[in-house]
Design an enzyme around this catalytic site. Structure first.
Site: not given
Ligand code: NAD
Length: 323
Positions: A32, A117-118, A147, A151, A189
Site C-alpha cells: 500500500d 458496480a459503478c 471512477y 474501472k 466513508e
Molecule cells: P480502501 O480505500 O479502503 O483501500 C484502497 C487502498 O489502496 C488504500 O489503502 C489506498 O492507500 C491504496 N492505494 C491507493 N492508491 C495507491 C497507490 N498508488 N499505490 C498503492 N496503494 C494505493 O478501499 P476498499 O474499500 O478496500 O476497496 C478496495 C478495492 O475494491 C478498490 O479497488 C475499490 O475501487 C474496489 N471497490 C470497493 C467497493 C467498496 O464498497 N468498498 C465497491 C466497489 C469496488
C-alpha cells in the site's frame, strides 16, 4: 503454498483478504502507499511493503518473485469522494496498467482485478426499484463519471492482457462492501459506515439530528466483508473469464439502512434531508443469476447481522479515540 501479492492491503477489503490468504498457508506480500501507521490492519506475519503503485518501477518491485496478484489498490471512497475527485479516481488507471505490465513481464500466473458496480450504465439505474444489474448492463457504456470509467477501462485491459499475452485475469464487480476495519470518517466513508458513525455521534455527544443525503429513498445493496473475501477467492480460482457481479441482492433504501442502525443502537435521531448532497444513482442492486450459475453460490450474509458487527466495531473505535 503460493507467493501472493495483495495491493491496497492497508485499506479495508485487501486488509481482510491478505489475512485470509495468510491463514490459508500462503506467503503473502501486502502493498500500500500509505505509511504502515495508517493501515487498518497490519499483520506481523506478512511481508508488508509501502510503495506507490502509480510508479511503474514500484510495481515491478512489488511483483518480482510472486505467482499471483490480487490488485485492489485504488484511490476511492464513497459518493462524496468520487463525485468530487474524478481526476484523482481516474489516475488509478496507472496502478492497474503498471501492475498488469509487471505481472506479464515477471511471469505472474493469475491476476485478480477489483472492479465496481459503478461501471454500469447510469440509464439502467434511474428508479429505486432496480431489479438488479446484469453483467451485460455495462454496455453501451455510460459509467459513473470518473471512477466508473476508470474501472471499465481497466476491466478491458485485463481482458486484452489475457487475450494477447496469455496471463490469466479475473475481474469482479463489487457492489458496496461494508464491515469492520474500514473507513468511517474523513470523507471517503460509504453509507453503512457513515450512518453508524452519525448515530454513534448522536449517542456519544447527545446530538439529536442526522443529515441524510438526498431524500433517503435511493436504494442500494450492501455486501458484508466476509462474503466479499469468499467471493474474491472463488472467482480468482474459477474459469470465469468475463467480469462478474460480486454483491448482495438484499436491496434497501438509505432510510431503511438508517432504521436498521437505529434499531441496533436503540437510539433515534431526527432526520434532516440534504437535497444538494451527492446522491449517486437512484437505484442499484446486484443480479446474481450469473454467479449462482457459475459457482452455485452468491453473497448471502444478512444485512442486519453484518451491520451489527460493523456498528460494534465503529463504536469501539470511536469510544477509544474519545478517551
Ligand atoms: P480502501 O480505500 O479502503 O483501500 C484502497 C487502498 O489502496 C488504500 O489503502 C489506498 O492507500 C491504496 N492505494 C491507493 N492508491 C495507491 C497507490 N498508488 N499505490 C498503492 N496503494 C494505493 O478501499 P476498499 O474499500 O478496500 O476497496 C478496495 C478495492 O475494491 C478498490 O479497488 C475499490 O475501487 C474496489 N471497490 C470497493 C467497493 C467498496 O464498497 N468498498 C465497491 C466497489 C469496488
Amino acid at each position: 503454498m503460493k507467493r501472493i501479492v495483495v495491493t491496497g492491503a492497508g485499506g479495508f477489503i485487501a486488509g481482510h483478504l491478505a489475512r485470509r490468504l495468510k491463514d490459508m498457508g500462503h506467503y503473502v506480500r501486502a502493498v500500500d502507499k500509505k505509511p504502515l501507521t495508517e493501515w487498518y490492519q497490519v499483520h506481523g506475519d506478512i511481508d508488508n511493503l509501502v510503495l506507490d503503485l502509480n510508479v511503474k518501477e514500484n510495481c515491478y518491485t512489488a511483483v518480482n518473485g510472486f505467482n499471483e496478484v490480487f490488485n485492489l489498490a485504488a484511490d476511492m471512497g464513497g459518493m462524496g469522494f468520487i463525485e468530487n475527485n474524478k481526476a484523482e479516481c481516474m489516475l488509478s488507471v496507472l496502478i492497474n496498467t503498471h501492475m498488469l505490465m509487471a505481472s506479464r513481464d515477471l511471469g505472474v500466473e493469475r491476476f485478480f482485478y477489483a472492479s465496481s458496480a459503478c461501471v454500469y450504465n447510469g440509464e439502467k439505474q434511474t428508479g429505486p426499484d432496480n431489479p438488479g444489474l446484469k453483467e451485460e448492463d455495462a454496455y453501451p457504456a455510460l459509467a459513473e463519471d470518473g471512477y466508473g470509467w476508470e474501472k471499465l477501462f481497466s476491466e478491458r485491459m485485463c481482458r486484452h492482457f489475457m487475450e494477447d499475452y496469455g496471463i490469466t485475469t479475473r475481474v469482479a464487480r463489487f457492489h458496496n462492501v461494508y464491515g469492520p476495519f474500514g473507513t468511517y470518517d474523513g470523507g471517503r466513508e460509504k453509507a453503512p459506515a457513515a450512518m453508524c458513525r452519525k448515530i454513534i455521534e448522536g449517542e456519544l455527544y447527545g446530538k439529536d439530528e442526522i443529515v441524510i443525503w438526498g431524500d433517503g429513498e435511493q436504494t442500494r445493496s450492501f455486501m458484508y466483508i466476509d462474503d466479499c473475501v469468499d467471493g474474491i477467492l472463488k472467482i480468482m480460482y474459477s474459469n470465469i473469464e468475463e467480469p462478474i457481479n460480486l454483491g448482495s441482492d438484499e436491496m434497501v433504501s438509505i432510510n431503511q439502512l438508517v432504521d436498521i442502525v437505529e434499531d441496533i443502537a436503540g437510539y433515534k435521531l431526527t432526520r434532516k434531508y440534504d437535497p444538494d448532497a451527492p446522491k449517486g444513482v437512484r437505484g442499484r442492486n446486484s443480479d446474481n443469476t450469473l454467479i449462482e450459475k457459475y459457482l452455485g453460490w452468491a453473497p448471502g450474509y444478512p444485512l442486519v447481522d453484518g451491520m451489527k458487527k460493523t456498528y460494534d466495531w465503529i463504536k469501539a473505535e470511536m469510544v477509544n479515540n474519545k478517551k
